[in-house]
Design an enzyme around this catalytic site. Sequence first.
Site, PDB file in Angstrom:
ATOM      1  CD  GLN A 150      -2.786  -1.522   0.069  1.00 22.11           C
ATOM      2  OE1 GLN A 150      -3.608  -0.572   0.229  1.00 22.11           O
ATOM      3  NE2 GLN A 150      -2.709  -2.571  -0.430  1.00 22.11           N
TER       4      GLN A 150
ATOM      5  CB  ALA B 244     -11.374   0.367   3.445  1.00 25.20           C
ATOM      6  CG  HIS B 245      -7.244   0.107   0.516  1.00 25.74           C
ATOM      7  ND1 HIS B 245      -6.526  -0.679   0.245  1.00 25.74           N
ATOM      8  CD2 HIS B 245      -8.561  -0.632   0.492  1.00 25.74           C
ATOM      9  CE1 HIS B 245      -7.075  -2.032  -0.355  1.00 25.74           C
ATOM     10  NE2 HIS B 245      -8.287  -1.681   0.067  1.00 25.74           N
ATOM     11  CG  ASN B 246      -7.539   2.824  -2.756  1.00 21.30           C
ATOM     12  OD1 ASN B 246      -6.180   3.440  -2.537  1.00 21.30           O
ATOM     13  ND2 ASN B 246      -7.746   1.739  -2.904  1.00 21.30           N
TER      14      ASN B 246
END
Lengths: 345, 345, 345
Positions: free
Chosen positions: C199, C240-242
């Site tokens: 990541q 969460a990511h993004n």
Amino acid sequence: MEFSANQIAGLVGGSVEGDGNVTVSTFAKIEEGHPGAISFLANPKYTHYIYDTQSSIILVNRTFEPEKPINATLIRVDDPYATVAQLLDMVSKLTQQHPCGVEQPSYIGSGVELSPDCYLGAFSYVAPGAKIGKNVKIYPQCYIGAGVVIGDGSVLYPGVKVYYGCKIGKNCILHSGVVVGADGFGFAPKDGSYAKIPQLGHVEIADDVEIGANTCVDRATMGCTRIGRGVKLDNLIQVAHNCEIGEHTVMASQAGVAGSTKVGAHCMVGGQVGFAGHIHIGDGVQIGAQSGVPHNVASGQRIMGYPAVPAGDFFRQSVNIKNLGELNRKVRQLESELERIKSEK
Amino acid sequence: MEFSANQIAGLVGGSVEGDGNVTVSTFAKIEEGHPGAISFLANPKYTHYIYDTQSSIILVNRTFEPEKPINATLIRVDDPYATVAQLLDMVSKLTQQHPCGVEQPSYIGSGVELSPDCYLGAFSYVAPGAKIGKNVKIYPQCYIGAGVVIGDGSVLYPGVKVYYGCKIGKNCILHSGVVVGADGFGFAPKDGSYAKIPQLGHVEIADDVEIGANTCVDRATMGCTRIGRGVKLDNLIQVAHNCEIGEHTVMASQAGVAGSTKVGAHCMVGGQVGFAGHIHIGDGVQIGAQSGVPHNVASGQRIMGYPAVPAGDFFRQSVNIKNLGELNRKVRQLESELERIKSEK
Amino acid sequence: MEFSANQIAGLVGGSVEGDGNVTVSTFAKIEEGHPGAISFLANPKYTHYIYDTQSSIILVNRTFEPEKPINATLIRVDDPYATVAQLLDMVSKLTQQHPCGVEQPSYIGSGVELSPDCYLGAFSYVAPGAKIGKNVKIYPQCYIGAGVVIGDGSVLYPGVKVYYGCKIGKNCILHSGVVVGADGFGFAPKDGSYAKIPQLGHVEIADDVEIGANTCVDRATMGCTRIGRGVKLDNLIQVAHNCEIGEHTVMASQAGVAGSTKVGAHCMVGGQVGFAGHIHIGDGVQIGAQSGVPHNVASGQRIMGYPAVPAGDFFRQSVNIKNLGELNRKVRQLESELERIKSEK
């Protein structure tokens, strides 16, 4: 570092479509593309972005058929998601390095040995008798309890807490705020209040496990709570005492597993799923987000809902519930028609 | 330490069935039994393990009637779960001791006094004016804000954070990552954005409370957020500002109580339950896992579902929903039969 | 400090009803009123408390019409909640001051500069290259990773962890246990196990954001995870990511947003809500507690349920489900009546 489309295609076994000499130095999401960046298209939901993205290179599937002209250079590969993972991994290895050595002030109890390739960040605490493997990286403000064992190559990000006697395997990653080995939630009713049941077991985490930020894995009452090899737990998950999570099972954020439940191997558990205690989930089970799982589930099932049922049933139920207004109307109409028929006789 | 079945039966008032001289030195779950271990059978789900377990001694109910021969020595008692709790407690007192004294480096603000039987772990911070009771154990990396009061005999595991002005009672246990007294979530809409409402109240936690890892109890806007005597909160729970949790209520992991809600005494709250704000839950209420509780609940109710209804209604609803496909079929059949009747006239 | 009813009314533009000389020195909830305290009445649920409260002054709406005599002095204002917020803010500014200076021991990496009005608490760690703005307050036991940027006037309470490369805006408040920038949950299936997808992105948090205790905001795979200006996140939330959370959106405790989902501006999200990944929520959307949101939602919608539907539909569905027993009864009756009609022919 800059890489050309031709160089990247060579690295990943792809074929170039467009200008092979264009170079990139960074990654970007396709919807946030910019010149000098490489993006990828894997999820079809994002296809429309490819025609306008400013990224210089896009990784696409070999079978992708554009409907309009695309400015970017394409690199066609078998699996764009796997390929971007491969590229991210290469860059990560080139650019990211964990520190080494012991920062001060830190606390190292008696009998603890650290190999020179280890990192112990400032304000971290390693209690007596802990065994720290080779190349272990313990970031600042971690707590490693007495007798804890951490396998080679594992990384503990800032603020991880591991209570006494727990075991972490090799090449594990524990993110900030993870708590391993807090007391399981066990009380015996006694004269209108609750007596604490001491939790004398521990936690064993196998190799290659990743645990997300602020996730909790409680110690067992007796014996151990087990996280199998290759398990991936997202953030803010609860794994209660005496549970077992089978190998290579992945669990999304905020899921919760009540005490003594055993989840099989290769399961996929959605976010905010809850498992009752003392149940057994087979291998390869897939569970939709927010489901409540009250009882045993056989291997290979795909379930969803509250309480969880086979996914097909869940979707049928949802449609049936949506149509209840119409069903009520039909029944009222039947009633009035029947009334009419009876009155006409 | 080893104990024989006869010795243990004497300690707990049980009767021995089998070899009274066999000895054990540890505990094991019945399904993971091994020679030298004592196990127990309380939950009937686990009965089938008793015939194969390798444990040397099993605690069973006086009324237990085996269907097959059992290798292990049995000790019959009134309540095997309570008895194992009693044994775990004995062992815990013999083997587990919290440390004493002040480790360095730690931070002790002006006006703070610690009795010699207290423990203050390295990297813990006690702000000015905090009052730490006798025999309090503060593990490493804890934060005790200004003016905080901690009652005698309480234990704070590594990384607990208590904001200024909060009060913790006697003999409480706070696990790693617990946050007591962070600002309540209060904002007033103002010109399309939100203005923060300062949270000037505090948190009061009564005696004998245990709070699980990473659970949050927010400070009140004014006055206090109250956790009653003997309350047990599991991991990752949210208790919002101005709430009150009544005496001896237990709440399982990941439950959430919205602002100003009052939960009565002796309630049992399942995992992932959510309570709306500004509601009142009576005493002795039992709430099934994942329920959503939108309104007041009278004392003694047993409720479940989203939105929560009496548990019996919930199970009937679940069956009715399952059978909706069949109900739709019946209504279609009634419609076509009625059509036929009408056309035949 | 003491203030009279007349003084307070002058400050907030209210009109006094009763003894204007009565003084108060503290705030109290109306149901816990005591002499010398000021309370407020905004939520009509609490109206009955006003007749018995012991508080000396009550802020009420200009239109409030008592049904019985009230002992307390009333101050009538346009918006009692906004007024109490204003008063709390005044008191907060007078009484609460963050500390200044660098406490020892703390860790400051190379190239880090702190202005004299900053606070760095003991046992906090600032990695090399971090940029800390003016008047930033970093409480004890925080971790600020390499290259992190923190804007002027932001406050990080004890134990906040910010991974490398993340950006925090101006005047943000991060509560204890917040984790910003832990790895997103990204794995690629590979030969029956999972390969980690590095990541390499980061997190950007805009100005005026408040994040509650133990909430997690993961770093992006590439690019960044974005929290918009003025966003307020409660405790124990997962982003969460993004993901992107639009300006001035508020999200209650234990909500979870799966990867790559974009939530619009000015949304209100209830507690324990879950969002699927890769979906888009419009602006001004309101989502009831515990809802599960599986797909895109247009701006301005008010939705609820699992899966979420328009709120009106949800309440109709709940009533329809409650009445299913009755519907079943009706259908059985129709069947028997039809049987009778057929047999009579």
